[in-house]
Design a protein around this motif. Sequence first.
Motif, PDB file in Angstrom:
ATOM      1  N   VAL A 115       7.504  19.436   1.799  1.00 17.56           N
ATOM      2  CA  VAL A 115       7.959  18.914   3.080  1.00 17.56           C
ATOM      3  C   VAL A 115       7.268  19.741   4.164  1.00 17.56           C
ATOM      4  O   VAL A 115       7.487  20.952   4.273  1.00 17.56           O
ATOM      5  N   ILE A 136      12.565  12.808   9.166  1.00 23.00           N
ATOM      6  CA  ILE A 136      11.525  13.019   8.166  1.00 23.00           C
ATOM      7  C   ILE A 136      10.761  11.716   7.969  1.00 23.00           C
ATOM      8  O   ILE A 136      11.354  10.646   7.829  1.00 23.00           O
ATOM      9  N   VAL A 154       8.199   9.501   5.705  1.00 19.69           N
ATOM     10  CA  VAL A 154       7.806   9.396   4.299  1.00 19.69           C
ATOM     11  C   VAL A 154       7.086   8.073   4.077  1.00 19.69           C
ATOM     12  O   VAL A 154       7.218   7.129   4.860  1.00 19.69           O
ATOM     13  N   LEU A 208       9.490  16.480  10.318  1.00 20.61           N
ATOM     14  CA  LEU A 208       9.330  16.766   8.891  1.00 20.61           C
ATOM     15  C   LEU A 208       8.534  15.616   8.277  1.00 20.61           C
ATOM     16  O   LEU A 208       8.619  14.474   8.732  1.00 20.61           O
ATOM     17  N   TYR A 226       7.276  14.264   4.206  1.00 18.12           N
ATOM     18  CA  TYR A 226       7.240  14.507   2.758  1.00 18.12           C
ATOM     19  C   TYR A 226       5.942  13.961   2.185  1.00 18.12           C
ATOM     20  O   TYR A 226       5.525  12.838   2.489  1.00 18.12           O
TER      21      TYR A 226
END
Length: 542
Positions: free
Chosen positions: A307, A389, A391, A435, A437
């Motif tokens: 991350v 986050i 992703v 963030l 991933y």
Amino acid sequence: MRRLFLLVMMLILFSTSFAEALVKRGTEEEFSYSELAGGSITLPVDTTFMFIPGFELSEGDFWVTFAIQDPLFRWASGDELSPCLVEKYELLNSNKSLYIKLREDIFWYDGTPITGADIEYSIRAWKSAENSPVYEALNDPRFGWVSVVDSKTVVFNFNDSYPEFLNSLRTGILAKHIYSDRLGIEPESLEESMKMDKPPIEATSGPFVLDPASVKGNIILKRSPNWHGGSGDGLFPLVFESWPEKSLLDEIRLVEVAEPLDRIEMFKTGELHLLFSESDHNESLLNESASGKFKSGSFPDGTYHIVLMNHRNGLLAERGVRQALKMSIDYESLLKALPDSIGTFIPVDPRTSIFKTLQAQIVDLPYDPDKAKTFLSNAGYPGSITLSIKVYHGVENTLLEELQKSWDKIGVKLEVERLDWGSLLRDIDEGDYELAYLRVEAFEYPEIAPWTNEYEHDLKTGWEVGYVNQQIFRIMRRAAIEPNWSSRTPYYLGSYRIWTNDVPILVLAYDLSYVFWNSQLSGPVPDRGELYENLAEWYLQK
């Protein structure tokens, strides 16, 4: 009468040449030649393009080039090499020079000795070819020039300490007497030459040769009767002191099979002797392996789940916040959402020896949600906070739910934004994330300052997360002049103790791959270099 005499003489020569028992290095176990020679195996590979060393374009190409060309070095681990064509090597002058002496008993297929002139020709060819796997290392500002001292000695000269260059020499070399002297190809023009798809047989040096009947999707490798034999050490115990005239397998076929279910079926019926990880079927294959139907092994594949944390964000710039996020992750629960992986906190290739040392001697921040709350409060965030986050849209919900559950315990709400690959990579590059991933590849040579910059002005893109630490770079430069890994290790330990405590990014786990192989096939050893680097040692038990 003459024909009978010749037949008798041939039988006598055959029986006397191969009567000597072969002794396995390290165990003194003896085998007769008839027990070791012969056999054909079929292996699955991805697509193949080019079989010239230093010009490979796919992993399938490496399976071929490592079979038909002996490399200068083989890979025992990411930081440990085993000499092959090389007899002796030494880093000198604070790692600004690399001395290499070639073995005296090495020859090209046509009997021409392999010399330093071949290395020099190869370096010139690779340095000018942008598609070469060696191109980047040769065009690094630290690389200087190569000098041929005599027919068996070369010296690489560097502009600065460059110990990791050694890892770039895990490759076969080019036969100057064929490409230059016979075909008239200048090294700088070799990449564009029409001769590039398959090498002339005289320009090969390995235990196998490429059969002329080979076609794309069905590559045939035949044993080389002219091979000079291997050079063994303790890392490769299947290398024999006394080599047979031919290698241990007569033939290796490399075939392209597109569909996973087809590969599995061919493996189970014996049409394939080896099978690589099939993510949706590993569990059932491992169960069958445990029952004795075939053999299996696991090894790190060199990729990590991480991350990224953007330190340009005021909240994430606080070390206490990053430490709190780390200390609140329940790894035991998290790993259930990352099958075929092992938890770790060190972003060093787990195939390296230095990784094992770091993992054993560095203490990670403990799992302690209560202490994590205190860290958040001390950083100025005693209440609830929200982080987002980004992703890839294909990421499993279970992983994200585990992160949300872990961070919810300390008052951190995690919002998920799913993107396509192009948008995700663009946003990371532009620094437009809090963030993110990803699964990333580890460096083959152990990195001492990953995701770290020395100065603020080095932060060019969002891939530089914003972690600046000049001390780590001072340690890195000091480590680079040490002549060997044992003397370099203390610097790695010091650097990673700092890095681990500062938590520049969150390292979650590294991935495992699996290999399954036929019970009669011996030799494949996962986690000891790449499988294709020791094909000469494989054999079929009879």
